[in-house]
Design a protein around this motif. Structure first.
Motif: not given
Length: 227
Positions: A1-17
């Motif tokens: 589980m933590w191996e997967v969660l540890g790979n979290f990467t937020p999307p690049e750029g601004q969040v679009e509508p």
């Protein structure tokens, strides 16, 4: 589980509508990377991922109306213009559904749960198996489930209303895992065609869909033979 969660990467750029124009109903199979396959941005599509891309028929008496709520949210609130229903070859759900009842795998409780869910499509698999040897082929069953799901989708009032108004297009597709090709089901001809040949076909009206996608009687016989 933590191996997967540890790979979290937020999307690049601004969040679009959030402005989705398409709803994709596809199998839960993780090999189907829908946004990449259709060249869609993160804000352009709603997705629904049940086993075998199965759509149950409309039933206002059901306690769980999550799928109906999804359709209302997408079609009536967000104003989506397209629904892509996509099944695929090498489908695990269709493989389990294609097993004859006497197969020893069918006695396992998890398999019974999956097969029980697929039964909600109301596709008469057992009668089809008795009449056509081809109905035991998992890839054929996947396509038949897709056709029945398309038929079921047309029974939802919000979909029927939007199609009659000419504001919604619905198409059934099948992705071939081995060949990496996409075909679409022509409801008028009752056959699968390359997507390139389906361009410009226009709206899928309820009358055509219901008559051509019936999985019982003569129409069902033709579908099984042609698929």
């Amino acid at each position: 589980m933590w191996e997967v969660l540890g790979n979290f990467t937020p999307p690049e750029g601004q969040v679009e509508p959030h402005q989705p124009h398409t709803l994709i109903i596809a199998c839960v199979d993780s090999r189907l990377r829908l946004e990449d396959m259709f060249g869609l941005k993160a804000n352009e599509a709603l997705t629904y991922r049940p086993i075998a891309a199965l759509v149950p028929p409309y039933d206002p008496a059901l306690r769980d109306r999550g799928f109906e709520a999804l359709l209302c949210f997408g079609a009536d609130i967000k104003g989506i213009r397209n629904i892509i229903l996509m099944v695929h070859t090498d489908c695990g759900g269709a493989t389990l559904a294609s097993l004859p009842r006497e197969d020893e795998q069918c006695s396992a409780q998890p398999v019974q749960v999956v097969r029980g869910f697929i039964k909600t499509s109301e596709l008469p698999l057992n009668p089809l198996r008795e009449r056509f040897a081809e109905a035991t082929d998992p890839d054929l069953v996947a396509r038949l489930l897709g056709i029945k799901s398309l038929h079921n989708l047309m029974t939802y009032p919000t979909i029927e209303d939007r199609i009659k108004a000419g504001t919604l297009d619905v198409v059934l597709t099948c992705y071939d895992m081995k060949e990496k090709t996409l075909s679409a089901f022509d409801v008028e001809q009752g056959q699968w065609l390359p997507v390139s040949e389906m361009a410009g076909r226009g709206h899928f009206c309820r009358k055509v869909a219901c008559e051509s996608c019936s999985c019982t009687g003569r129409a069902g016989d033709a579908l099984v033979k042609n698929l």
